[in-house]
Structure formats: C-alpha cells, structure tokens
Scaffold this active site. Sequence first.
Site, PDB file in Angstrom:
ATOM      1  N   ARG A 148     -12.221 -26.133  42.541  1.00 12.71           N
ATOM      2  CA  ARG A 148     -11.497 -27.372  42.820  1.00 12.71           C
ATOM      3  C   ARG A 148     -10.498 -27.575  41.679  1.00 12.71           C
ATOM      4  O   ARG A 148     -10.711 -27.091  40.557  1.00 12.71           O
ATOM      5  CB  ARG A 148     -12.448 -28.570  42.876  1.00 12.71           C
ATOM      6  N   HIS A 244      -6.057 -26.933  46.606  1.00 10.51           N
ATOM      7  CA  HIS A 244      -7.224 -26.721  47.466  1.00 10.51           C
ATOM      8  C   HIS A 244      -6.995 -25.583  48.460  1.00 10.51           C
ATOM      9  O   HIS A 244      -7.959 -24.983  48.949  1.00 10.51           O
ATOM     10  CB  HIS A 244      -7.562 -28.020  48.211  1.00 10.51           C
ATOM     11  N   HIS A 270     -20.995 -26.279  47.289  1.00 19.64           N
ATOM     12  CA  HIS A 270     -21.254 -27.216  48.373  1.00 19.64           C
ATOM     13  C   HIS A 270     -22.730 -27.591  48.384  1.00 19.64           C
ATOM     14  O   HIS A 270     -23.595 -26.715  48.353  1.00 19.64           O
ATOM     15  CB  HIS A 270     -20.886 -26.591  49.727  1.00 19.64           C
TER      16      HIS A 270
END
Length: 298
Positions: A148, A244, A270
């Site tokens: 990120r 991104h 995640h």
Amino acid sequence: MDWKKYIKKYQSYLRIERGLSKNTLENYSYDIERLCLFLNQNEIEISPIAIKEETLQQFIYSVSKEVNPRSQARIISGLKSFFDYLIFEDLRVDNPLELIDSPKTGRKLPDTLTVEEIDTLIEAINLNSNEGERNRAMLETLYGCGLRVSELITLKNSDLFFEEGFIKITGKGNKQRFVPISEITQNYIQMYRETSRNHVTIQKGFEDTLFLNRRGRQLTRAMIFTIIKNLAVVVNLNKTISPHTFRHSFATHLLENGADLRSIQLMLGHESITTTEIYVHLDRRFLKEVMNTYHPRK
C-alpha cells in the site's frame, strides 16, 4: 449538541482500541462531521444519544443526491460504526441505522497494468534527475512487494532484511507482516541508498526512513500519486492509475502465473481471504486454464 465531544472520544477508541491509522480515523470522522453539517444547515438540534432513524434517513436522502452509491454505502457503514461505539459505551441502547440498508454497489474490479506497461512506466523515469534513483526504487518496491502507498512511505531501513530475502511491513491497524523481496528490487533499493539518498541532508526523526524527499523528510502519499500520474502522461498511458494500481497488478500477475490465493493474501496483508478473492474475477482466461488443467472431466 455534544457532537464534538463524542467524536473525539470515538477517535480515541479507534486509535487505541482498534489501532487504526490516521488516514482511516480521518475518513471515519469525515462521515460524522458531514452529518453534523446537515443538522446545522437544517437547524436540527439533537445529540448523538437522542438522534432517531427518521433524521438519519433524511440525511442519507440528501447525501444520495450528491454522491454515488459506493460513497453512500461507505457513509452509512461509517455512521453505523459510530453508533455501535455509543452502544458499546452504554450511551445508547440501539443503532438508529440498523434498519437502513446500504445501496447495492456491486463489486468494483481494480484496474491493473500489464508487465509491459509497468516496464514502460519505470523506464520513463529520468535517472539523471536527483530523484530518479529514488523513484525507480519506489515503483519497483510497490510492484515487487505489493505494498500500500502508506506502507511504502513509512518503510524503514531497519525493516529491510535482505539477507533473509524479506522486508517487514507495518500495515493497517499496525499489524506487521514479512513480505518476500526479490534480488532485483533489493538491488534498486541499494543503488538508491548508495547514491542519491546519501546526498540528502536528513532531518531529525527521519534517519531511519527509507524513501526521503529532497528536504530529508518522509514523502507524502500525494507525492507518490503525483510521480505516477506524471509518468503516465509521459508514456501516454490511457489508463487512470494510482499507487494502488501497482499493488493490484502485483496480485493479479501472481495469480495468473499460478500462485495460490492464500499466499497472495498473506503477502498483501488482507485480513480476510474474501478480500483477496476479487483478483479471481480479473482474468477469466486464467480460470479457464485452471479448469482445463486440474478438473478430472477436462
């Protein structure tokens, strides 16, 4: 009526109890402040303890005229979280948004770049400029490790474990993970560290920060966006891209080349595998190949 007091307490809860980042805190607060603005404009004096479903329905109706369904769903979700906090603190007994449904938004598939497009963007970096080596190292790290943008700009020299082939990433909620880093990406980082970074006067408090701006401080998210958008203009890339996009491309290319979803989930950080599963929808050709290769009735 007392909204600022409750918002401040809610922010403290999100920061301390849930460990959310500054950017996430600002997003959550923005939705509540938007509701406060609506109440002020309509001269509705009511506290967050007493506000009813009817008032919130009026607010959401007014918002629906200004934003798309996805943004509307985010606002509703953010407000639900705020009122859940008030219930948690025994300040309310109910959530006034409990019966208000979010609009159906569908699942937006992320934009991706081909390997050739990524190569073209990186090759367009002017290595003769003071920031050239840094920019190449940053984009190679974004794509090579699937980071990120917030993880990229906060990356530390002490987070680099090149001998082991990993870097330590501090992600959402201050959760840490180790991500593999290729020798190619390591080399670009080393070149940057040994050349342009050594010529920057580093400001106090940023000695360990890997990627620095010309003033010797941590780069901003906006600066990374600007660098990438400018490169897209240079190569005449007719796609809307952001930092991104490199992360999405990282995951998509891994999947296309046979990586399993669980491994990709761990590398991306995640929390839920369902978040990672969005990449399955990106390449129908890949799914067809999986079926033809592994199904007994192929």
